[in-house]
Each structure stands twice: as C-alpha cells, then as structure tokens.
Design a protein around this motif. Structure first.
Motif, PDB file in Angstrom:
ATOM      1  N   LEU B 189      14.580  92.809 -49.185  1.00 47.74           N
ATOM      2  CA  LEU B 189      15.935  92.773 -49.040  1.00 47.74           C
ATOM      3  C   LEU B 189      16.472  93.177 -47.897  1.00 47.74           C
ATOM      4  O   LEU B 189      17.321  92.881 -47.169  1.00 47.74           O
ATOM      5  CB  LEU B 189      16.671  93.329 -50.287  1.00 47.74           C
ATOM      6  CG  LEU B 189      17.026  92.328 -51.309  1.00 47.74           C
ATOM      7  CD1 LEU B 189      17.843  92.834 -52.396  1.00 47.74           C
ATOM      8  CD2 LEU B 189      17.875  91.087 -50.743  1.00 47.74           C
ATOM      9  N   LEU B 192      15.390  91.186 -44.805  1.00 44.59           N
ATOM     10  CA  LEU B 192      16.264  90.299 -44.755  1.00 44.59           C
ATOM     11  C   LEU B 192      17.484  90.356 -44.136  1.00 44.59           C
ATOM     12  O   LEU B 192      17.863  89.699 -43.137  1.00 44.59           O
ATOM     13  CB  LEU B 192      16.663  89.431 -46.055  1.00 44.59           C
ATOM     14  CG  LEU B 192      17.737  88.586 -45.971  1.00 44.59           C
ATOM     15  CD1 LEU B 192      17.172  86.892 -45.652  1.00 44.59           C
ATOM     16  CD2 LEU B 192      18.333  88.238 -47.297  1.00 44.59           C
ATOM     17  N   LEU B 193      18.429  91.528 -44.414  1.00 42.66           N
ATOM     18  CA  LEU B 193      19.620  91.967 -43.816  1.00 42.66           C
ATOM     19  C   LEU B 193      19.290  92.163 -42.282  1.00 42.66           C
ATOM     20  O   LEU B 193      20.194  91.874 -41.422  1.00 42.66           O
ATOM     21  CB  LEU B 193      20.094  93.052 -44.586  1.00 42.66           C
ATOM     22  CG  LEU B 193      21.197  92.460 -45.537  1.00 42.66           C
ATOM     23  CD1 LEU B 193      20.817  92.176 -46.923  1.00 42.66           C
ATOM     24  CD2 LEU B 193      22.472  93.187 -45.520  1.00 42.66           C
ATOM     25  N   TYR B 194      18.279  92.965 -42.044  1.00 43.47           N
ATOM     26  CA  TYR B 194      17.974  93.277 -40.481  1.00 43.47           C
ATOM     27  C   TYR B 194      17.664  92.131 -39.791  1.00 43.47           C
ATOM     28  O   TYR B 194      18.090  91.918 -38.773  1.00 43.47           O
ATOM     29  CB  TYR B 194      16.698  94.130 -40.544  1.00 43.47           C
ATOM     30  CG  TYR B 194      16.980  95.644 -40.830  1.00 43.47           C
ATOM     31  CD1 TYR B 194      18.197  96.242 -40.446  1.00 43.47           C
ATOM     32  CD2 TYR B 194      16.151  96.349 -41.875  1.00 43.47           C
ATOM     33  CE1 TYR B 194      18.454  97.676 -40.831  1.00 43.47           C
ATOM     34  CE2 TYR B 194      16.516  97.479 -42.077  1.00 43.47           C
ATOM     35  CZ  TYR B 194      17.688  98.207 -41.878  1.00 43.47           C
ATOM     36  OH  TYR B 194      17.743  99.588 -42.149  1.00 43.47           O
ATOM     37  N   LEU B 196      19.073  89.408 -40.052  1.00 48.06           N
ATOM     38  CA  LEU B 196      20.561  88.799 -40.124  1.00 48.06           C
ATOM     39  C   LEU B 196      21.194  89.492 -39.157  1.00 48.06           C
ATOM     40  O   LEU B 196      22.425  89.370 -38.867  1.00 48.06           O
ATOM     41  CB  LEU B 196      21.299  88.613 -41.347  1.00 48.06           C
ATOM     42  CG  LEU B 196      20.742  87.607 -42.384  1.00 48.06           C
ATOM     43  CD1 LEU B 196      21.515  87.831 -43.756  1.00 48.06           C
ATOM     44  CD2 LEU B 196      20.654  86.104 -41.987  1.00 48.06           C
ATOM     45  N   GLY B 197      20.491  90.290 -38.486  1.00 45.88           N
ATOM     46  CA  GLY B 197      21.281  91.367 -37.407  1.00 45.88           C
ATOM     47  C   GLY B 197      22.055  92.439 -37.885  1.00 45.88           C
ATOM     48  O   GLY B 197      23.032  92.927 -37.175  1.00 45.88           O
ATOM     49  N   ALA B 198      21.626  92.913 -39.159  1.00 46.38           N
ATOM     50  CA  ALA B 198      22.581  93.975 -39.813  1.00 46.38           C
ATOM     51  C   ALA B 198      22.206  95.294 -39.358  1.00 46.38           C
ATOM     52  O   ALA B 198      21.097  95.590 -38.852  1.00 46.38           O
ATOM     53  CB  ALA B 198      22.346  93.852 -41.409  1.00 46.38           C
ATOM     54  N   HIS B 202      25.351  98.384 -43.039  1.00 45.35           N
ATOM     55  CA  HIS B 202      25.654  96.953 -43.485  1.00 45.35           C
ATOM     56  C   HIS B 202      24.543  97.002 -44.754  1.00 45.35           C
ATOM     57  O   HIS B 202      24.665  96.824 -46.056  1.00 45.35           O
ATOM     58  CB  HIS B 202      25.072  95.737 -42.442  1.00 45.35           C
ATOM     59  CG  HIS B 202      26.336  95.466 -41.723  1.00 45.35           C
ATOM     60  ND1 HIS B 202      25.814  95.312 -40.471  1.00 45.35           N
ATOM     61  CD2 HIS B 202      27.596  95.294 -41.886  1.00 45.35           C
ATOM     62  CE1 HIS B 202      27.086  95.018 -39.802  1.00 45.35           C
ATOM     63  NE2 HIS B 202      28.073  94.893 -40.830  1.00 45.35           N
ATOM     64  N   LYS B 206      25.935  96.773 -48.319  1.00 47.35           N
ATOM     65  CA  LYS B 206      25.465  95.456 -49.172  1.00 47.35           C
ATOM     66  C   LYS B 206      24.426  95.485 -50.042  1.00 47.35           C
ATOM     67  O   LYS B 206      24.260  94.628 -50.908  1.00 47.35           O
ATOM     68  CB  LYS B 206      25.498  94.187 -48.003  1.00 47.35           C
ATOM     69  CG  LYS B 206      26.708  94.240 -47.295  1.00 47.35           C
ATOM     70  CD  LYS B 206      27.010  93.010 -46.647  1.00 47.35           C
ATOM     71  CE  LYS B 206      28.116  93.242 -45.681  1.00 47.35           C
ATOM     72  NZ  LYS B 206      29.425  93.296 -46.127  1.00 47.35           N
ATOM     73  N   VAL B 207      23.506  96.291 -49.730  1.00 51.15           N
ATOM     74  CA  VAL B 207      22.111  96.328 -50.506  1.00 51.15           C
ATOM     75  C   VAL B 207      21.958  97.596 -51.530  1.00 51.15           C
ATOM     76  O   VAL B 207      21.704  97.808 -52.525  1.00 51.15           O
ATOM     77  CB  VAL B 207      20.951  96.057 -49.772  1.00 51.15           C
ATOM     78  CG1 VAL B 207      19.554  96.313 -50.575  1.00 51.15           C
ATOM     79  CG2 VAL B 207      20.874  94.687 -49.342  1.00 51.15           C
TER      80      VAL B 207
END
Lengths: 254, 288
Positions: B189, B192-194, B196-198, B202, B206-207
């Motif tokens: 997870l 995934l966020l990274y 998405l450029g997080a 973030h 968010k997680v």
C-alpha cells in the motif's frame, strides 16, 4: 523517439556475502501507445524491472527515459498497478479511485466529479459507494485499474493484474482492458506469466530468461485488432503460443 | 478391433444442449428473514442480560438477609441504596464523583491521544523507533502505581496529580498498541501511494493512521480501567475529594456500606465511559 526506454538497467545486491543478480543488464524500447507484455518464469526479475521503471527502486546501473527525460529513482511519472488491488478498505470505491488525484492536490469534491462518469462508463455503475470488501475480485481489479487511469499518466505498468482471477473473469477483464486501452490511448507495459494473455493483448512480447533475469527475445504479435474470442483460435495465435511455450520450457529449472 | 474404431471416433467431441424447464419450479419456499432473525437474537440476549442482573442482585439481597454470607462485609443491595441516597442528600457524593470522573476522563483523553501520537510517530523513522522501543517496553513494565507517592508530592494533593497518574497509566499502553498498528501497515500500500507520487505525509495520513486506528481503538476499553485505577490510587494516597478518598475514609471508620457505595458508583462511572467509547469506536472506525 521511444516513449519509454530502459537503457542498461540492472539490479545487483549482496546478501550474506553472496552477490545476487535480480536483473541483468536490460535494454527496452517501448513505442508510444503500444501494448507490450513481458513474460518469463517466476523470480526472473519482472517485478524488479517494474519497480525500477516506476522509480520505487534505484537500479544498480542504467537509466530509464520517459520521452527522453531521465526518470531514474523518481516516482509518480508512470501509472502502476499490482496483482493485489490494494484498495483502501475504509474508503468507498469512488474515494479509492480518486486517491491519485488527492495526492496531486485535487480536492475530494472535484476528484469525485471527475471520477464518477468514468466509473459508470467502465462497469462499476452502482458500486460507487460500496466498500471494497463488498465487491468481487474482478470488480476490485477494475476499480484498481481505473484509479491508475485517473492518475492520468501516458505509461501504465500492470504487474500481473489478473493473476488472482478465475479463467472466465480473466477473459472478461482482458477484453475490458483492451477496450479501455483503445479508448484512452495509453502505452501499457504488462507483466504476466500467462502466454495466452500475453498474445491476446499485446503488440510486442518480451521474453525473459530464468534468474539472473535478462531479455531473451522480443516477439512482435501480428494479429489483427480489434481482437475478440475468435482471436484465440486464430492460426497465428496458436503458432505463436507454441513458439513461446517452447521458449519458456528452455527456461525451466533443470 | 477394426470394426470398433469405425463406430467410436475418439477425436469427435460433442455438444448437447439441455433444454430449460417449461415452467418455473413451483415449491413453497421458506424464506429466512435474516434481519428479523438477528433482531430477535438481540432482543433475547438483552432480555437474558437483564434477567441475569436481577438474579444476581436478588441472590445478593436474599443471601445476606439469610446471613448465608456475612452482611457486615458484603453489605446488601438495599443497604447500599439506602447509604447511597443518604450521601447524595448530604451532597458530598456529587463533589467526589465530579473530581474522580473529571480526573479519570481527562487522564484517559490525554493518555490516549498522547499515546496514539507517540506510537504513530514511530512510523516516521525506523532508527528512532528502534532506539526508543526498548525504553517504552521497560517503562510499560514499571508498576507506575508504585510511583504514585512521588507524583502526589510532585504535583500536589489536588486534582493534577490524579490526572497525571491516569495519564501515565494509559499513555504507554496506547503507544504500544498504535505502534503495532504501524508495524502492520501493508508495504505494498505504501508502494502504491509512492507510485502515485505521494509524499511521506500523504502515506501517513491516508494509510498509516487509518490502518492503525483499530489498534488504537482496541486500547480504549483497557484504558478506562487503567485510568480509573490511576485516579483512585492517587486519591487513596492523598486527596481532599474523590470517590477514592471517600472509600478510604469509609474503610477507616468501618462504614462498610459506604465502601460499597463507592464501588458501585465507580462501576457506574466505568460503564458510562464504556458506552462512551463504544460510540467513539463507531465514529473512529467508519468504513473499517
């Protein structure tokens, strides 16, 4: 110029004094709006390669070029989707799909407005406010892919996205994916170990060798588009399948 | 052999279609109504709970009246109610309850929030969490109530020392629970966020926070008992008000009935807090 280029990318690491090659020097040139698959035995470094392209892993050597710009070690330039759908269980489907937009700084409200029509057009109508655990595996993968699409990058990496689905759902999803690809005109890089899937979907297939992984062959798939179930019984489909099977057989551990 | 081969062609597969039944099958179906069923189970359970409570109280009353168990030590429901009404009339019970409930709830809130922040902070640096973790575990193992006399001297015999005790009882437990949640965060997870450029914050908001929430929430119920114990011990040691002080005083003057009044009031306080946390849980775990 190639849309995406991997130049002499490799990954080596040391563990317990042993040098392990996760990926041997790899070169790839992917043209714009192509559907390209990578197949190979498990543990051949497919996922390592993807992580390098996605900027989540720094390669030991080499470069990744997107439109000619070096994006090595920088994440957020390509869309990425894994076999696990990785939907956040505490968010509704709609709110999961806008995750990428939220990270970009788009407000939840605007994100939802943009996502809703897409969700409805691509087979998730009526599921907007459901939670992931209420959906089937295929539906969840749809949501995960729409999340990647809504993030709106030209290149999308799909790491065995249908690997956990049953055969029938998988065929449905493949056809669905082809439709999406035609609608959105993205460049797709697709990892799978299912030969049928690779041939059915792709313009080009890269075959990787057993560990240490390297590119062994590049196959151009010359089957007419749009493709459908009939493609699966096409003579050249079967011929190609036999060739690829033979190639992969050589790679099996002896 | 030859003759057989002509009749049985093994390469020929065959498809036979099976026709649909002409009519819909008509049977009398027994349809189970799941919501109705679960509602009924709930009602029966509630009824059972009430009955069990009444039986226990009645047994207590009867057995003490029959002197099967000694009413001097065990008091009895009727005597407890009588004594309770008496101290209520005198007005001291209100003040005592206000002090105890105030210190407990304040300590509970500060300890839970502080602990959650402390535990979640470990996500930010694995080096920092590795260095700190053994000290947290060690601090958790110390019987903090043994430090109560020192704390009362440090923070005075008033309200503050009780809040500090309740706070200390709860903070580390919550921090360790939140840290377990942090450790359970799905690495994929995060990836995934990274992808998405997080940025890290973030991923955190968010997680990490939502993943850890069930862990933090699970410590809430334990924290009720812990913070209450902290406050009461503080009041035992030295206080001007509070249910703990009232119980201690009642014990010293051999007013066992009053001790029981204190215990009952504390039970009611913890039950009220329990329902409060249930409500809080629902709100914090929306969508989980």
């Amino acid at each position: 110029m190639a849309k995406l280029e991997v130049r002499k990318g490799s990954k080596v690491f040391k563990k317990d004094g042993q040098t392990i090659y996760a990926l041997q020097e790899t070169n790839m040139q992917i043209e714009d709006k192509k559907f390209v698959s990578i197949i190979g035995p498990s543990g051949c470094g497919k996922s390592t390669l993807f992580n390098i392209i996605a900027g989540l892993l720094k390669p030991s050597t080499g470069h990744v070029l997107l439109d000619g710009h070096d994006i090595v070690g920088k994440s957020g330039y390509v869309g990425y989707m894994l076999q696990k759908d990785l939907l956040l269980p505490w968010r509704t489907i709609l709110d999961n799909i806008i995750l990428g937009l939220e990270v970009k700084g788009v407000s939840k409200k605007d994100g939802r407005k943009r996502a809703l029509p897409m969700l409805q057009k691509y087979g998730l109508k009526g599921f907007e406010s459901h939670y992931p655990n209420e959906l089937s595996g295929g539906m969840r993968q749809r949501a995960a892919l729409l999340r990647t699409l809504l993030y709106d990058k030209d290149v999308i990496l799909l790491d065995e996205p249908f690997g956990a689905l049953d055969a029938q759902t998988r065929l449905l999803m493949q056809t669905w994916l082809l439709k999406i690809w035609e609608d959105f005109k993205k460049t797709i890089l697709f990892v799978t170990h299912d030969i049928d899937e690779a041939i059915y979907l792709s313009d080009e297939i890269y075959v990787m060798s057993h560990r240490p992984g390297r590119m062994k062959a590049k196959v151009t798939v010359n089957l007419p588009r749009p493709r459908n179930e009939l493609t699966l019984s096409h003579d050249s489909f079967i011929q190609l399948k036999q060739d690829l099977l033979a190639m992969l057989k050589e790679e099996q551990v002896t | 052999m030859d003759g057989n081969d002509e009749h049985v062609d093994l390469t020929q597969s065959k498809i036979e279609f099976i026709s649909k039944p002409d009519k819909e099958i008509e049977t009398e179906l027994e349809i189970e109504d799941e919501t109705k069923k679960s509602r009924k189970t709930k009602r029966v359970a509630l009824f059972g709970q009430i009955v069990l409570g009444i039986v226990i109280i009645a047994l207590w009353e009867i057995l003490t009246r029959l002197k099967v168990i000694d009413p001097y030590y065990w008091s009895s429901p009727s005597l407890i109610v009588q004594t309770g009404l008496q101290v209520l009339k005198e007005g001291s019970l209100y003040t005592d309850l206000l002090y105890t409930a105030g210190a407990t709830i304040l300590g509970f809130i500060l300890g839970t929030i502080g602990g959650a922040i402390l535990g979640l902070s470990f996500w930010w640096s694995s080096l920092y969490s590795r260095i700190t973790e053994p000290y947290m575990v060690a601090f958790n193992a110390i019987p903090k109530l043994a430090l109560a006399p020192v704390l009362v001297i440090l923070f005075g015999i008033g309200f503050n020392s009780k809040v500090v005790l309740a706070f200390m009882m709860t903070i580390i437990v919550t921090a360790l629970a939140a840290y377990s949640g942090v450790k359970a965060v799905d690495q994929d997870l995060e990836r995934l966020l990274y992808s998405l450029g997080a940025k890290r914050y973030h991923v955190f908001s968010k997680v990490v926070v939502p993943t850890s929430m069930p862990w933090i929430v699970s410590s809430l119920k334990i924290n009720i008992a812990l913070s209450l114990a902290g406050t009461i011990v503080g009041e035992f040691i030295s206080a001007q008000h509070g249910i703990g002080r009232m119980i201690l005083y009642a014990g010293q003057v051999m007013n066992i009935n009053l001790v029981w009044v204190g215990v009952v009031v504390l039970s009611i306080l913890s039950i009220v807090m329990y329902f409060g946390t249930l409500y809080l849980e629902k709100w914090l775990l929306k969508g989980h």
